[in-house]
Design an enzyme around this catalytic site. Structure first.
Site, PDB file in Angstrom:
ATOM      1  N   ALA A 144      38.709  46.254  46.314  1.00 52.12           N
ATOM      2  CA  ALA A 144      38.225  46.916  47.533  1.00 52.12           C
ATOM      3  C   ALA A 144      39.288  46.738  48.611  1.00 52.12           C
ATOM      4  O   ALA A 144      40.129  45.841  48.529  1.00 52.12           O
ATOM      5  CB  ALA A 144      36.912  46.279  47.961  1.00 52.12           C
ATOM      6  N   GLU A 167      36.850  37.856  43.856  1.00 53.02           N
ATOM      7  CA  GLU A 167      36.065  37.973  45.093  1.00 53.02           C
ATOM      8  C   GLU A 167      35.652  36.622  45.654  1.00 53.02           C
ATOM      9  O   GLU A 167      35.566  36.436  46.875  1.00 53.02           O
ATOM     10  CB  GLU A 167      34.812  38.824  44.844  1.00 53.02           C
ATOM     11  CG  GLU A 167      35.083  40.318  44.722  1.00 53.02           C
ATOM     12  CD  GLU A 167      35.397  40.774  43.312  1.00 53.02           C
ATOM     13  OE1 GLU A 167      35.736  39.922  42.464  1.00 53.02           O
ATOM     14  OE2 GLU A 167      35.304  41.990  43.047  1.00 53.02           O
ATOM     15  N   GLU A 186      36.184  46.409  38.413  1.00 52.15           N
ATOM     16  CA  GLU A 186      34.831  46.997  38.336  1.00 52.15           C
ATOM     17  C   GLU A 186      34.912  48.500  38.036  1.00 52.15           C
ATOM     18  O   GLU A 186      34.095  49.028  37.287  1.00 52.15           O
ATOM     19  CB  GLU A 186      34.085  46.743  39.649  1.00 52.15           C
ATOM     20  CG  GLU A 186      33.766  45.263  39.811  1.00 52.15           C
ATOM     21  CD  GLU A 186      33.080  44.963  41.140  1.00 52.15           C
ATOM     22  OE1 GLU A 186      33.775  45.057  42.176  1.00 52.15           O
ATOM     23  OE2 GLU A 186      31.888  44.670  41.138  1.00 52.15           O
ATOM     24  N   GLY A 190      37.185  44.968  42.781  1.00 55.50           N
ATOM     25  CA  GLY A 190      36.674  46.325  42.619  1.00 55.50           C
ATOM     26  C   GLY A 190      37.504  47.144  41.649  1.00 55.50           C
ATOM     27  O   GLY A 190      36.989  48.077  41.024  1.00 55.50           O
TER      28      GLY A 190
END
Ligand code: 3HC
Ligand code: NAI
Length: 705
Positions: free
Chosen positions: A63, A125, A105, A102
């Protein structure tokens, strides 16, 4: 506007290439681009499969960390991941470089994954106070089982492609680094095999044995509970429990709720501050315009605690090292200290005897300074005594080759005076390592007035090679770190004389998140070191300043800490854990009486407020005087050199979170009884009056460039 996701269809394959330099973070434009591209591929009947790749040096680094704390922008990453997974045509993620957070992910939402052999995968994270919040906590266990998923999410470690293949995180390792070509070849292979759409959310095999999964979760919960004070690890465990117990969609809802809690926690703000601060410190002004000198050979003078550690740090970075000592006996001891480090690594199976011999082949030793004549950098770590430093620098001046960088590891002494004592002050710099020098990450780069900018740039380049975290510091007594330490340590001594016990103070400091308290630290390092410094400074101490004699009384008894069996605490034979000592308390009480202090009791909050306020006030003075470039430089120094809890970001970040007006009000209240010690920093007053915080100074162009 530039395109964040390139889309083209080539021979029935939709190619999605993410292009968001430098690391393809999943900013709003990338999320929108991915969603649009997946929808386009879905709608296009000529498309048979979808390939996702990253342009440049990464697949996706995660992210966009800069967006956390800002108002959310649609589409959300979980929605993008769900859309990728829902695609009715096989989706392949082709990974090169980092696929983190992310980014992984996104890859786990694809139906198949191929990676180059140099790819780095991970769910880091937790290091930002977060949890994988785009379905990662639900998809990872379904793909690789609870144990492996928890390991990745709780450690945050990056793994290579072979390990990822073994655990089932990827399906195939590419033979070359050409990710487009390899990705496309893998898609064609899958299409030729008639490989079906394979949604991770529907996988059941990795979690088939419920009892095994539950045992892994229980073990992780017990482990996470030990990570005192950290918020997100236990939430990660809760998410994996949800993955085991709940249908996928419900698990996602649990993940979303817990992710939101992490996002709102001050730890997230502290850790993300630390992440960016650790990168900002690398950008000292001189690094932008000066070219570093070449460093291949290094001379280290003094083979004591620090010199030996520095030699190891240099050897570990692949440099050639010459170690100089006063005489043969000291030289042999210095070499033995270096060898002991590598023998320790062999004992822990981290190094082979051959590996040690290869490293030690780059170490030479001598008692003759002439052996330094080829060194590109010479660093001294001799006794902390100005006369000794002057004598050693005179030798460095005499034997060092022209253009060699001449460095001192002094903790407190005046680097300007050292530089001015020789014929080439432009080559002199402070390189302040921390003990143990081959392990501690902080390197204070102390910049004296006459140093040449390329020497400063060289020091930063050296730090990069040594894998250290460099902080640029100006010259003053103790530079950034030790100067601030001296102040908060004095505040602790005041609290001690005013009524707190060493044990109460240490406990308070640990409760805040430091690994060790100031009195335990003194016992570990040896009380005699601080005693020698205090004696040296006695003549120049401000006679009006409050001085607490308790530490001196202990040292007069020969109670130096662990090495003498007693210090602030008593140590049973061979034990490194101390117990409170009634005789120490008797000395404390006698000194309180002598100073005319009526002891009072403090709550842990009282103690913390004073200890932290002293640290913050001195930090502000260090910034105001230009010793530190910005508040973030103080933060990085305290986190990496002094055990300040990283999840709080650093003392200046913590001050912002408490509120500067509150900190100043506290300092003014404490100043009622000791105005000299608690003189508020002018910078702190200015910021409060302007309604600003320390972070506003971090955002300015380097103020002292
Ligand atoms: N978001 C925004 N910026 C990022 C970023 C990210 N995820 N990752 C790196 N950057 C920036 C850095 O700040 C730096 O910027 P600068 O040049 O202005 O200083 C630049 O990219 C290059 O980064 P590095 O200097 O760190 O480059 P390296 O090559 O040494 O390392 C890396 C690359 C391994 C990708 C490293 O940057 C890294 O570890 N990044 C963070 C990865 C991470 O934590 N991802 C998880 C994010 S949280 C998340 O994904 C939540 C999700 O679950 C919802
Ligand atoms: P130490 O006493 O362990 O080692 C000093 C070494 O220097 C000794 O081995 C001594 O024989 C040698 N030496 C003295 N004079 C010499 C000379 N003229 N030529 C060659 N060698 C000589 O001391 P330590 O702890 O390693 O400290 C060294 C320097 O590092 C000091 O300036 C200290 O302030 C600084 N420092 C110490 C830290 C620590 O935690 N110990 C941390 C950071 C800096």
């Amino acid at each position: 506007m530039r395109t964040a996701v390139h889309y083209q269809v080539q021979d029935h394959v939709a190619l999605l290439a993410i292009d968001n330099p430098p690391v393809n973070a999943l900013s709003a434009a990338v999320r929108q681009g991915l969603l649009d591209a997946v929808n386009a591929a879905q709608a296009d009947d000529t498309v048979h499969a979808v390939l996702i790749t990253g342009v440049g040096k990464a697949f996706i680094a995660g992210a966009d960390i800069r967006e956390f704390g800002l108002p959310p922008q649609a589409p959300s990453l979980p929605d993008v991941c769900n859309a990728i997974e829902a695609c009715s045509k096989p989706v392949v993620a082709a990974i090169h470089g980092p696929a983190l957070g992310g980014g992984l992910e996104v890859a786990m939402s694809a139906h198949y994954r191929v990676a180059t052999s140099s790819a780095k995968l991970g769910l880091p994270e937790v290091q930002l106070g977060l949890l994988p919040g785009a379905g990662g906590t639900q998809r990872a266990p379904r793909l690789i089982g609870a144990q492996a998923a928890l390991d990745l999410m709780l450690s945050g470690r990056h793994i290579g492609a072979p390990e990822a293949l073994r655990m089932g995180l990827i399906d195939h390792i590419a033979t070359s680094d050409d990710i487009q070509l390899e990705g496309l070849a893998y898609v064609r292979h899958l299409l030729s095999e008639g490989a079906p759409v394979r949604r991770t959310s529907e996988q059941t095999h990795a979690m088939a044995d419920r009892a095994v999964q539950q045992a892994a979760i229980n073990a992780a919960r017990a482990d996470a509970a030990k990570r005192r004070g950290l918020f997100s690890p236990l939430k990660i465990v809760d998410c994996v429990q949800a993955a085991l117990d709940l249908p996928f969609a419900e698990g996602l809802r649990t993940e979303r709720a817990l992710f939101q809690q992490c996002l709102e926690s001050p730890q997230r703000a502290g850790l993300i501050h630390a992440f960016f601060a650790e990168r900002e410190v690398l950008k000292a002004p001189e690094t932008r315009y000066a070219k570093p000198r070449t460093i291949q050979q290094v001379g280290v003078i003094g083979g004591g605690t620090m010199g030996a550690g520095i030699a190891v740090a240099m050897l570990d970075a692949g440099l050639l090292v010459t170690l100089i000592e006063r005489d043969e006996a000291a030289l042999a001891q210095g070499r033995a200290r270096v060898e002991k480090v590598y023998d320790g690594q062999i004992a822990k199976s981290r190094l082979t005897p051959q590996g040690r011999d290869d490293i030690l082949a780059r170490l030479s030793t001598s008692t003759d300074y002439a052996a330094l004549s080829q060194a590109d950098l010479v660093i001294e770590a001799v006794f902390e005594d100005m006369a000794v430093k002057y004598a050693v620098f005179a030798q460095m001046d005499r034997y060092g080759k022209p253009g060699a960088v001449l460095a001192t590891n002094t903790s407190y002494l005046d680097v300007n005076a050292i530089a001015s004592s020789i014929s080439r002050p432009q080559d002199v710099i402070g390189l302040h390592f921390f003990s143990p020098a081959h392990i501690m990450k902080l390197l204070e780069i102390v910049v004296p007035a006459k140093v040449s900018p390329d020497v400063v740039a060289t020091a930063f380049e050296l730090a990069r090679r040594l894998k250290k975290v460099p902080v640029r510091a100006g010259v003053c007594d103790g530079f950034i770190g030790n100067r601030i330490l001296a102040t908060y340590r004095t505040a602790a001594d005041h609290l001690l004389e005013d009524g707190a016990s060493p044990d109460e103070i240490d406990q308070m400091v640990r409760a805040f998140g430091f690994p060790i308290g100031p009195y335990e630290m003194s016992d570990l390092a040896g009380g005699d070191i601080g005693w020698a410094t205090r004696k040296r400074r006695a003549a120049t101490r401000d006679p009006r300043a409050r001085y607490v004699h308790i530490a001196d009384r202990l040292c007069e008894q020969g109670w130096f800490g662990q090495k003498s069996g007693r210090g602030w605490y008593r140590y049973a034979e061979g034990s490194r854990t101390g117990t409170p000592d009634p005789e120490v308390m008797a000395i404390v009480e006698a000194e309180r009486a002598k100073a005319g202090v009526a002891p009072r009791s403090f709550t842990i909050e009282d103690l913390q407020r004073r200890y932290l306020a002293a640290m913050i006030n001195e930090g502000a003075k260090v910034i105001e005087e230009g010793i530190a470039l910005r508040p973030l430089d103080v933060d990085v120094t305290l986190v990496h050199g002094y055990g300040f809890p990283r999840h709080r970001g650093g003392p200046m970040k913590y001050a912002d979170q408490v509120g500067l007006a509150q900190i100043l009000a506290d300092i003014r209240a404490f100043a009622q009884t000791d105005p000299l010690f608690w003189k508020p920093s002018a910078l702190l007053i200015t910021l409060v009056e302007a309604g600003r915080d320390f972070d506003s100074l971090n955002k300015m162009e380097t103020p002292h460039a």
